[in-house]
Scaffold this active site. Sequence first.
Site, mmCIF file in Angstrom:
data_model
loop_
_atom_site.group_PDB
_atom_site.id
_atom_site.type_symbol
_atom_site.label_atom_id
_atom_site.label_comp_id
_atom_site.label_asym_id
_atom_site.label_seq_id
_atom_site.Cartn_x
_atom_site.Cartn_y
_atom_site.Cartn_z
ATOM 1 N N LYS A 187 0.874 -1.178 0.000
ATOM 2 C CA LYS A 187 0.000 0.000 0.000
ATOM 3 C C LYS A 187 0.909 1.225 0.000
ATOM 4 C CE LYS A 187 -1.969 3.117 1.849
ATOM 5 N NZ LYS A 187 -1.749 4.511 1.380
ATOM 6 N N GLU A 262 10.005 1.979 10.225
ATOM 7 C CA GLU A 262 11.042 2.931 9.793
ATOM 8 C C GLU A 262 10.383 4.305 9.830
ATOM 9 O OE1 GLU A 262 14.095 2.205 9.041
ATOM 10 O OE2 GLU A 262 14.025 0.046 8.729
ATOM 11 N N CYS A 296 14.063 10.976 5.237
ATOM 12 C CA CYS A 296 13.910 10.583 6.650
ATOM 13 C C CYS A 296 15.165 10.877 7.448
ATOM 14 C CB CYS A 296 13.588 9.095 6.721
ATOM 15 S SG CYS A 296 14.729 8.089 5.770
ATOM 16 N N GLU A 395 10.411 17.141 13.184
ATOM 17 C CA GLU A 395 10.819 16.858 11.803
ATOM 18 C C GLU A 395 10.032 17.777 10.847
ATOM 19 O OE1 GLU A 395 9.362 13.176 9.991
ATOM 20 O OE2 GLU A 395 11.382 12.829 9.216
HETATM 21 N N1 LIG Z 1 13.074 5.681 8.493
HETATM 22 C C1 LIG Z 1 12.985 5.598 7.181
HETATM 23 O O1 LIG Z 1 13.673 4.831 6.529
HETATM 24 C C2 LIG Z 1 12.032 6.495 6.422
HETATM 25 C C3 LIG Z 1 12.112 6.565 5.020
HETATM 26 C C4 LIG Z 1 11.242 7.415 4.338
HETATM 27 C C5 LIG Z 1 10.314 8.185 5.035
HETATM 28 N N2 LIG Z 1 10.254 8.097 6.394
HETATM 29 C C6 LIG Z 1 9.310 8.943 7.150
HETATM 30 O O2 LIG Z 1 8.054 9.011 6.475
HETATM 31 C C7 LIG Z 1 7.401 10.241 6.793
HETATM 32 C C8 LIG Z 1 6.876 10.875 5.525
HETATM 33 O O3 LIG Z 1 6.039 9.989 4.870
HETATM 34 P P1 LIG Z 1 4.444 10.115 4.880
HETATM 35 O O4 LIG Z 1 4.048 11.537 5.045
HETATM 36 O O5 LIG Z 1 3.961 9.351 3.705
HETATM 37 O O6 LIG Z 1 4.058 9.338 6.226
HETATM 38 P P2 LIG Z 1 2.611 8.918 6.706
HETATM 39 O O7 LIG Z 1 2.797 8.266 8.032
HETATM 40 O O8 LIG Z 1 1.641 10.020 6.589
HETATM 41 O O9 LIG Z 1 2.155 7.830 5.622
HETATM 42 C C9 LIG Z 1 2.924 6.687 5.347
HETATM 43 C C10 LIG Z 1 2.012 5.599 4.792
HETATM 44 O O10 LIG Z 1 1.092 5.214 5.818
HETATM 45 C C11 LIG Z 1 -0.240 5.262 5.318
HETATM 46 N N3 LIG Z 1 -1.139 5.543 6.443
HETATM 47 C C12 LIG Z 1 -1.527 6.744 6.921
HETATM 48 N N4 LIG Z 1 -2.366 6.580 7.967
HETATM 49 C C13 LIG Z 1 -2.485 5.238 8.165
HETATM 50 C C14 LIG Z 1 -3.182 4.438 9.108
HETATM 51 N N5 LIG Z 1 -3.951 4.976 10.058
HETATM 52 N N6 LIG Z 1 -3.042 3.097 9.032
HETATM 53 C C15 LIG Z 1 -2.269 2.535 8.089
HETATM 54 N N7 LIG Z 1 -1.590 3.241 7.152
HETATM 55 C C16 LIG Z 1 -1.688 4.577 7.196
HETATM 56 C C17 LIG Z 1 -0.187 6.337 4.246
HETATM 57 O O11 LIG Z 1 -1.268 6.219 3.376
HETATM 58 C C18 LIG Z 1 1.163 6.044 3.611
HETATM 59 O O12 LIG Z 1 1.039 4.981 2.704
HETATM 60 C C19 LIG Z 1 8.451 11.109 7.456
HETATM 61 O O13 LIG Z 1 8.224 11.134 8.844
HETATM 62 C C20 LIG Z 1 9.753 10.366 7.150
HETATM 63 O O14 LIG Z 1 10.789 10.609 8.065
HETATM 64 C C21 LIG Z 1 11.085 7.280 7.101
HETATM 65 C C1 LIG Z 2 17.588 6.470 2.460
HETATM 66 N N1 LIG Z 2 16.693 7.226 1.596
HETATM 67 C C2 LIG Z 2 17.223 8.545 1.476
HETATM 68 C C3 LIG Z 2 16.689 6.599 0.286
HETATM 69 C C4 LIG Z 2 15.340 7.155 2.105
HETATM 70 C C5 LIG Z 2 14.959 7.958 3.265
HETATM 71 O O1 LIG Z 2 14.052 8.808 3.222
#
Ligand SMILES: NC(=O)c1ccc[n+]([C@@H]2O[C@H](COP(=O)([O-])OP(=O)(O)OC[C@H]3O[C@@H](n4cnc5c(N)ncnc54)[C@H](O)[C@@H]3O)[C@@H](O)[C@H]2O)c1
Ligand SMILES: C[N+](C)(C)CC=O
Length: 505
Positions: A187, A262, A296, A395
Site C-alpha cells: 500500500k 522505519e 527521513c 521533523e
Molecule cells: N526511516 C525511514 O527509513 C524512512 C524513510 C522514508 C520516510 N520516512 C518517514 O516518512 C514520513 C513521511 O512519509 P508520509 O508523510 O507518507 O508518512 P505517513 O505516516 O503520513 O504515511 C505513510 C504511509 O502510511 C499510510 N497511512 C496513513 N495513515 C495510516 C493508518 N492509520 N493506518 C495505516 N496506514 C496509514 C499512508 O497512506 C502512507 O502509505 C516522514 O516522517 C519520514 O521521516 C522514514
Molecule cells: C535512504 N533514503 C534517502 C533513500 C530514504 C529515506 O528517506
Amino acid sequence: MAAPSAIPRRGLFIGGGWREPSLGRRLPVVNPATEATIGDIPAATAEDVELAVSAARDAFGRDGGRHWSRAPGAVRAKYLKAIAAKIKDKKSYLALLETLDSGKPLDEAAGDMEDVAACFEYYADLAEALDGKQRAPISLPMENFESYILKEPIGVVGLITPWNYPLLMATWKVAPALAAGCTAVLKPSELASLTCLELGGICAEIGLPPGVLNIITGLGTEAGAPLASHPHVDKIAFTGSTETGKRIMITASQMVKPVSLELGGKSPLIVFDDVDIDKAVEWAMFGCFANAGQVCSATSRLLLHEKIAKRFLDRLVAWAKSIKISDPLEEGCRLGSVVSEGQYQKIMKFISTARCEGATILYGGARPQHLKRGFFIEPTIITNVSTSMQIWREEVFGPVICVKEFRTEREAVELANDTHYGLAGAVISNDLERCERISKAIQSGIVWINCSQPCFVQAPWGGNKRSGFGRELGQWGLDNYLSVKQVTKYCSDEPYGWYRPPSKL
Ligand SMILES: NC(=O)c1ccc[n+]([C@@H]2O[C@H](COP(=O)([O-])OP(=O)(O)OC[C@H]3O[C@@H](n4cnc5c(N)ncnc54)[C@H](O)[C@@H]3O)[C@@H](O)[C@H]2O)c1
Ligand SMILES: C[N+](C)(C)CC=O
C-alpha cells in the site's frame, strides 16, 4: 523524454490482474511542480484489502507452496532478476512518472530507479544464498540430540510505504519479502503511487505467479488501516511518520502481529573547526536540501564549531543561492517542488513558527520569486535557534536546516542527542579518532563520517528511539521476512529413560 500528456490509468493490482476499486472511487494525481491534475489512481477500501489479502494467502499456499513460498530461493531469484531487468529497460519512463508525481528532479528520480533495480538484484542473490543456509546445524551439549535451523517465510505481509522515494521505499520491502518467500500486499502513499502501480504492470509482464505481489492504492485510513488490522496478514512492515507508526503498532498489538517501523528523524550533522569549509558545506547541503529535504535521515540540525560558524554560514548561504530551483524536468535542477500543497503549507508553518519563536531566517524561507506556480520552497537556513523551539525538535521534512554553535566535543554530542529521534547522525572532522568517538556516542542507527546520506543496499538501515525499530537492507532486510524454526531430533536407539517402564508383571 517529453512529459506524457496523460499518465496511465491503472486499477488495483490484485491476483495478477487489474481491478477497479470496489466502491469505484479514484483520487486525483496532482503534479506538484505545476499544480495541474494529470490523472487519477484507484482509492481502495476495506473490500479491496480483503480481496488482496485473500489473493496473497492463496498464492502463499498454492500447491503446498511448491511454486513460491516453499520453492527453492533460486526460483524466486529468477523473478526478482526479471523485475530488475524490466526496471532498467523502463528507467527513463519510470523516472519521468516519479518526477511528475513527486516533484523531485528528474536525474534524482533516475538515480532512484537505478537503486530500485540494484535492490531487486541484490535480494535475488540473497534468495539464492538462502537455499545454502537451510538446515544450519546447532551445536548441542547432548550427543543424543541433533538440532538444525529452518528459515521460513513469515507468510502474508502488509507493506505500507511513504511518498518521498515512492518506488524505492516500496522496493526496500517488496524485494526482501519476495526473496524470503512471503507473499505481499503493498500500500504505497496516496500522494505518489504511480511508479508502484507500474511495478504491478512489470510483475504481470514477467509472469510473477498471481497473488504473490498485490498493489492497492488509496488513503491511509481507508486502505492502510484495514491492511494493518487484517487478521490474515502475518506481519506489517511500515515506513512513514512516527504518528502513523504508533497507530500501526497499537493495531498490530491486538493480534500480537510483528511490525517493523522505519519512522521519522531529526538528525544532526556536527562540523568541527579542522575541516575544508567548502567540502563540508556541500555535504551539509546534500544532507538537507537533496529531495527538497524530504528525506527521513536528513541532517536537518547543523552543529557548527564556534570558531568556524561565521565563515561556514557565509559559504552555506553563497552555495544555497547557487542551487538551481526549477521545474524538476529541467536539466540541472537541484531543487524541485515539495510533494503536495499540504506539505508546502506544513513547511511554511514551521518557518513562520520559528520566526515567531525568535529564530532568524538567515536565508530563504519563501517561495522562489521566479516560480509562480508549483509547491516550491527556497532552501532555508535558520539560526538563533534554542533547543526548546519547534524547529529544533520536530521533523520538518522540507529544505530547512537549523543551526546551533558548540564549543566542545562533549557539548556537540549532547546537542546531537537532544532529540526523541534516533535515525541518523553525521560528523565532519579531519581528526578520525574524534569521528570514531562521536560515531559511538551518537544515539542512532546510522552514522556518517565526513559525509551525509550515502546509502548502500548492502548496509543495514533503520533507527532507534522514536525513529522505529528493525533494520532494512542487507541480510537484516531479508531476516525481517523470515521466521526461524528449530528442528530437534532424538537420535539414539536407547529409550530416553526419564520414567521407569511399567512393571511387566
Ligand atoms: N526511516 C525511514 O527509513 C524512512 C524513510 C522514508 C520516510 N520516512 C518517514 O516518512 C514520513 C513521511 O512519509 P508520509 O508523510 O507518507 O508518512 P505517513 O505516516 O503520513 O504515511 C505513510 C504511509 O502510511 C499510510 N497511512 C496513513 N495513515 C495510516 C493508518 N492509520 N493506518 C495505516 N496506514 C496509514 C499512508 O497512506 C502512507 O502509505 C516522514 O516522517 C519520514 O521521516 C522514514
Ligand atoms: C535512504 N533514503 C534517502 C533513500 C530514504 C529515506 O528517506
